[in-house]
Design an enzyme around this catalytic site. Structure first.
Site, short mmCIF file in Angstrom:
data_model
loop_
_atom_site.label_atom_id
_atom_site.label_comp_id
_atom_site.label_asym_id
_atom_site.label_seq_id
_atom_site.Cartn_x
_atom_site.Cartn_y
_atom_site.Cartn_z
N LEU A 42 0.82 -1.21 0.00
CA LEU A 42 0.00 0.00 0.00
C LEU A 42 0.85 1.25 0.00
O LEU A 42 1.83 1.37 0.73
CB LEU A 42 -0.92 0.00 1.23
CG LEU A 42 -1.81 1.21 1.43
CD1 LEU A 42 -3.18 0.79 1.96
CD2 LEU A 42 -1.18 2.23 2.40
N ASP A 102 0.38 8.80 1.67
CA ASP A 102 0.84 10.19 1.55
C ASP A 102 2.22 10.36 0.91
O ASP A 102 3.16 9.64 1.28
CB ASP A 102 0.94 10.84 2.94
CG ASP A 102 -0.34 10.76 3.75
OD1 ASP A 102 -1.29 10.14 3.28
OD2 ASP A 102 -0.35 11.32 4.85
N GLN A 114 4.51 7.21 2.00
CA GLN A 114 4.11 6.24 3.02
C GLN A 114 3.90 4.89 2.36
O GLN A 114 3.18 4.78 1.36
CB GLN A 114 2.82 6.70 3.68
CG GLN A 114 2.96 7.95 4.51
CD GLN A 114 3.56 7.66 5.86
OE1 GLN A 114 2.89 7.20 6.77
NE2 GLN A 114 4.85 7.92 6.00
#
Length: 490
Positions: free
Chosen positions: A45, A48, A64
């Site tokens: 995943l 930001d 992130q």
């Protein structure tokens, strides 16, 4: 090829096994839904963007990253570099949360470049059962692209009195000889969002200065959290950008789960007041959050954001989820913040331009879903641009100058396994006639810029495997020119 969610949510990439590595390689090699010129995670995943800066003669960007699954787990900082903001070299996790002060993730933050050094400020997330703590930390990006955490971490331990543990996302600004740190926060008394400010004279020792007062009564004041504060100067004015959470929809605004606003005005550091002359949502589409502007930009104010606040996305079955937007140039015109697509190097676009002279309608069978479309329709009133397939799925954008409305409709491009909770139509009222569009489609993301970025819509979409078509229509006959360029395969 998904990775099941029964893995330890707080496992770091350092603990990856040989079996994990084999899964990662298989995910990385699968190109289904992968954009060509937008950043996606190699596996797991992405959310930001972080540490966006120009340093040592190249662009640096972190994001992130949770490597082991398509859900929000232990956040790392993945590092990328580029010479043109579209072709990125990946350098792996450069902030991996292995220390006690960041035991549950290295959360978002920003870069600050000064005197040949690049400082990466971030939040160390700590959880004790249901309780949350937050430490502010710094790392140094070296000219060899290595990142070293400061021995002084955490430079701000825990969160101040009067606030909950939801304090995060440091942004550093220098005014004169004083450094200021903006942090997104939540007040303890009323559980409402806020931006708090610390000050320092050396980047390591910080003192709480207080809460930033945003001098306007606006809907975003009802948010339960302000995330990812950003402050920069654009065309001689201060622009404050942040991401308020938990705002109820207000007419055509705040239609997503999470939204982003900007305020144009002037900051007064002495009184900690931002006087607002204009504010609005930054993007009117479905998938835009946590934007960050580039520090130490050598040319012009530039922004990039996370595209992917939705859930249950089809790319999850291939072991990755979410992407970042294309880079955008910022400017202020008539007291409104414009976002214009940063130019794509011509070497990345097909040298054969498709020039379209359209009278009422034109349908094109697309060679690829990675393309750039420019349309000048100044001679027409209303226009519809549709991407559709053999199965009657369609992704529709309309300009109605008579009713003064822009509308994005993905009702017939169901990219979720279940009905999308926040609806499938987004709209924006026009304050003046719309005359042109730029549409940047890249496999599973579409970014639409009206009138040099006066209004922007960002949306993920996940088309079928059938043939794809582009249709451009007008209400009345008019000689309209459009240019279609395909992205070269890379």
């Amino acid at each position: 090829m998904g990775i099941t969610v029964d893995l330890d949510k707080y496992k770091t990439i350092n603990a990856a096994t040989k079996q994990d590595s084999e899964k990662f390689n298989a995910i990385r090699c699968n190109t289904v839904y992968r954009p060509q010129l937008h950043i996606t995670p190699p596996h797991g995943l992405l959310n930001d963007p972080n540490g966006f800066c120009y340093f040592n003669g190249e662009y640096h960007l972190f994001y992130q990253w949770y490597p082991f699954g398509t859900f929000h787990g232990m956040k790392h900082w993945m590092h990328l570099t580029s010479s043109d903001l579209y072709s990125w070299n990946e350098h792996g996790s450069k902030i991996t949360p292995v220390d006690k002060y960041e035991s549950h993730g290295a959360y978002s933050g920003a870069a600050f470049v000064e005197d040949g050094s690049a400082y990466l400020f971030y939040t160390g997330n700590v959880k004790n059962g249901e309780e949350r703590d937050a430490n502010q930390c710094v790392a140094i990006l070296g000219k060899d692209n290595q990142v070293t955490k400061s021995e002084h971490n955490p430079i701000i331990k825990s969160f101040p009195k009067g606030y909950t543990g939801h304090v995060r996302d440091p942004k550093i600004i220098k005014d004169g000889d004083v450094y200021y740190m903006l942090l997104g926060a939540q007040r303890e008394a009323d559980l409402k969002g806020s931006i708090i400010v610390y000050s320092s004279d050396n980047l390591l020792e910080w003192a709480l200065k207080g809460k930033l007062s945003i001098d306007i009564g606006a809907d975003f004041n009802d948010a339960y959290m302000f995330e990812c504060p950003d402050l920069l100067e654009v065309d001689g004015q201060d622009v404050l950008i942040f991401s308020p959470q938990g705002i109820s929809p207000k007419q055509e605004r705040f239609q997503n789960r999470y939204n982003v606003v900007y305020c144009i005005g002037r900051i007064d550091w002495a009184s900690l007041t931002f006087t607002v002359t204009h504010w609005d949502e930054l993007d009117r589409g479905f998938d835009f959050y946590a934007p960050q502007t580039m520090n130490n930009n050598p040319n012009e104010p530039t922004l990039i954001a996370w595209a992917g606040t939705d859930g249950d996305l089809p790319s999850e079955q291939y072991g990755w989820v979410n992407c970042l937007t294309a880079p955008r140039k910022l400017s202020i015109k008539e007291n409104k913040l414009y976002q214009e697509l940063k130019p794509i190097n011509e070497t990345k676009l097909n040298s054969v331009l498709v020039n379209l002279n359209i009278k009422t309608e034109r349908i094109i069978k697309l060679e690829s879903l990675s393309f750039l479309l420019d349309i000048d329709f100044s001679q027409a009133e209303n226009i519809a641009v549709v991407i559709f397939d053999d199965f009657n799925n369609e992704f529709l954008f309309t300009v109605d100058n008579e009713s003064k409305q822009l509308t994005l409709d993905r009702s017939n491009y169901d990219h979720n396994e279940k009905e999308y909770e926040f609806g499938s139509i987004r709209s924006c009222s026009l304050t003046e006639k719309s005359k042109n569009l730029t549409l940047f489609c890249d496999q599973s993301i579409v970014e639409i810029f009206s009138d040099q970025g006066r209004n922007v819509f960002t949306s993920l979409f996940f088309p079928s495997k059938g043939n794809q078509y582009l249709k451009i229509t007008f209400d009345e006959p008019a000689e309209i020119k459009a240019t279609l360029q395909y992205v070269n395969g890379i």
